[in-house]
Design a protein around this motif. Structure first.
Motif, PDB file in Angstrom:
ATOM      1  N   VAL A  24       0.885  -1.177   0.000  1.00  0.00           N
ATOM      2  CA  VAL A  24       0.000   0.000   0.000  1.00  0.00           C
ATOM      3  C   VAL A  24       0.910   1.210   0.000  1.00  0.00           C
ATOM      4  O   VAL A  24       1.806   1.322   0.839  1.00  0.00           O
ATOM      5  N   ASP A  25       0.682   2.117  -0.945  1.00  0.00           N
ATOM      6  CA  ASP A  25       1.664   3.176  -1.198  1.00  0.00           C
ATOM      7  C   ASP A  25       0.989   4.548  -1.253  1.00  0.00           C
ATOM      8  O   ASP A  25       0.687   5.078  -2.304  1.00  0.00           O
ATOM      9  N   GLY A  26       0.698   5.093  -0.056  1.00  0.00           N
ATOM     10  CA  GLY A  26       0.112   6.426   0.003  1.00  0.00           C
ATOM     11  C   GLY A  26      -1.369   6.458  -0.247  1.00  0.00           C
ATOM     12  O   GLY A  26      -1.884   7.391  -0.870  1.00  0.00           O
ATOM     13  N   MET A  27      -2.092   5.476   0.269  1.00  0.00           N
ATOM     14  CA  MET A  27      -3.539   5.360   0.054  1.00  0.00           C
ATOM     15  C   MET A  27      -4.298   6.235   1.051  1.00  0.00           C
ATOM     16  O   MET A  27      -4.091   6.149   2.262  1.00  0.00           O
ATOM     17  N   SER A  28      -5.176   7.081   0.528  1.00  0.00           N
ATOM     18  CA  SER A  28      -6.028   7.926   1.373  1.00  0.00           C
ATOM     19  C   SER A  28      -7.492   7.672   1.037  1.00  0.00           C
ATOM     20  O   SER A  28      -7.845   7.475  -0.130  1.00  0.00           O
ATOM     21  N   HIS A 224      -1.097  -1.393  -7.899  1.00  0.00           N
ATOM     22  CA  HIS A 224       0.242  -1.270  -7.330  1.00  0.00           C
ATOM     23  C   HIS A 224       0.243  -0.435  -6.041  1.00  0.00           C
ATOM     24  O   HIS A 224       1.122   0.395  -5.808  1.00  0.00           O
ATOM     25  N   GLY A 225      -0.765  -0.667  -5.199  1.00  0.00           N
ATOM     26  CA  GLY A 225      -0.816  -0.022  -3.895  1.00  0.00           C
ATOM     27  C   GLY A 225      -1.324   1.402  -3.877  1.00  0.00           C
ATOM     28  O   GLY A 225      -1.429   2.017  -2.817  1.00  0.00           O
ATOM     29  N   LYS A 226      -1.642   1.929  -5.052  1.00  0.00           N
ATOM     30  CA  LYS A 226      -2.083   3.327  -5.149  1.00  0.00           C
ATOM     31  C   LYS A 226      -3.528   3.410  -5.653  1.00  0.00           C
ATOM     32  O   LYS A 226      -4.026   2.501  -6.318  1.00  0.00           O
ATOM     33  N   LYS A 227      -4.165   4.511  -5.342  1.00  0.00           N
ATOM     34  CA  LYS A 227      -5.500   4.800  -5.876  1.00  0.00           C
ATOM     35  C   LYS A 227      -5.336   5.427  -7.259  1.00  0.00           C
ATOM     36  O   LYS A 227      -4.723   6.483  -7.398  1.00  0.00           O
ATOM     37  N   ILE A 228      -5.881   4.772  -8.291  1.00  0.00           N
ATOM     38  CA  ILE A 228      -5.772   5.307  -9.650  1.00  0.00           C
ATOM     39  C   ILE A 228      -7.090   5.899 -10.145  1.00  0.00           C
ATOM     40  O   ILE A 228      -7.129   6.529 -11.203  1.00  0.00           O
ATOM     41  N   PHE A 229      -8.166   5.683  -9.369  1.00  0.00           N
ATOM     42  CA  PHE A 229      -9.469   6.239  -9.747  1.00  0.00           C
ATOM     43  C   PHE A 229     -10.322   6.386  -8.504  1.00  0.00           C
ATOM     44  O   PHE A 229     -10.289   5.549  -7.606  1.00  0.00           O
ATOM     45  N   GLU A 230     -11.103   7.454  -8.456  1.00  0.00           N
ATOM     46  CA  GLU A 230     -12.150   7.623  -7.453  1.00  0.00           C
ATOM     47  C   GLU A 230     -13.279   8.418  -8.081  1.00  0.00           C
ATOM     48  O   GLU A 230     -13.057   9.498  -8.637  1.00  0.00           O
TER      49      GLU A 230
END
Length: 266
Positions: A24-28, A224-230
């Motif tokens: 998990v890489d900087g997930m908010s 890859h541990g990041k949020k790419i869409f919201e």
């Protein structure tokens, strides 16, 4: 989230590393009271690890989790559950040799308050919580069956029953319909909608896109541990990054049809 609103759950810049790997890489993520938030993404995207950090199964490498403005970062899973966050798991998590009722009794007994010296009496409150949970998920007639005898659907219902028996404020569901047929998926969907209708906030992970998009008021896609869409469910199939990294063109077309048919319903 609308300006001025206060989040029930606020996860800020969560990082979980295993050696050099950032699972998990900087997930908010901020979740409002009453929302159903869906999280999708390919296998290995970090979705379950993110759940594990938020629910206290594994400690974060960095970042902060707040529940109703209270910092719960670093707390254990038992304490986080007692404060109001319950969860289910991808794999069936239960005491195989115990009955359905006994499993839910344990969840209700330990999931709502500290038990420094556990007693031998469950108490009427625990019994009531257990019976309510059994009735809600439809397992009352199987309460005395041993868990090892249960089929896949009933095992998933058992995990949901155990979670709601703790009377949580937020329910985390990790792939609640994986391996189920269409009718069983619809049954779980109805349960989640009923829980949400009663005021329970839900965060779920699912690969079954029909389930994920039909239920969620807001969707996140991880990679890859990041949020790419919201964004909104009907925007998922329009995002070029999501299409390239996760959905593919075939799934994009099916989702377009899914939403077009939904809009055509009276």
């Amino acid at each position: 989230m609308t300006d001025g609103e206060q989040a029930l759950l606020d996860c800020d810049n969560i990082v979980k590393r295993f050696g050099q790997l950032a699972a998990v890489d900087g997930m908010s993520l901020s979740v409002q009271q009453g929302e159903i938030v869906g999280i999708g993404g390919p296998n290995g995207a970090g979705k379950t690890t993110f759940f594990d950090v938020v629910t206290g199964i594994t400690p974060a490498t960095g970042g902060q989790v707040q529940l109703d403005h209270r910092d719960i970062s670093g707390m254990g899973a038992d304490r986080i559950c007692q404060l109001g966050i319950a969860r289910t798991f991808q794999l069936n998590a239960a005491f195989e040799s115990l009955t359905v009722r006994e499993n839910i009794d344990i969840a209700a007994y330990f999931g709502k308050g500290k038990r420094a010296v556990p007693g031998f009496r469950l108490g009427t409150d625990v019994r009531e919580q257990t019976e309510e949970a059994l009735a809600f998920v439809g397992l009352a007639n199987k309460a005395d069956e041993t868990v090892a005898q249960l089929p896949v659907l009933d095992r998933k219902l058992l995990m949901i029953a155990g979670a709601i028996a703790t009377r949580p404020r937020i329910l985390f569901l990790d792939e609640p319909v994986g391996g189920l047929n269409a009718g069983e998926i619809d049954y779980i969907m109805e349960l989640v909608l009923k829980l949400n209708g009663d005021g329970l906030t839900v965060v779920l992970i699912e690969h079954v896109m029909r389930f994920l998009l039909a239920l969620s008021s807001r969707v996140l896609i991880m990679h890859h541990g990041k949020k790419i869409f919201e964004g909104l469910p009907n925007q998922v199939a329009e995002d070029p990054v999501v299409i390239e990294t996760y959905l593919g063109e075939g799934t994009r077309k099916r989702l377009k049809t899914f939403f077009a048919e939904g809009e055509a319903q009276p």
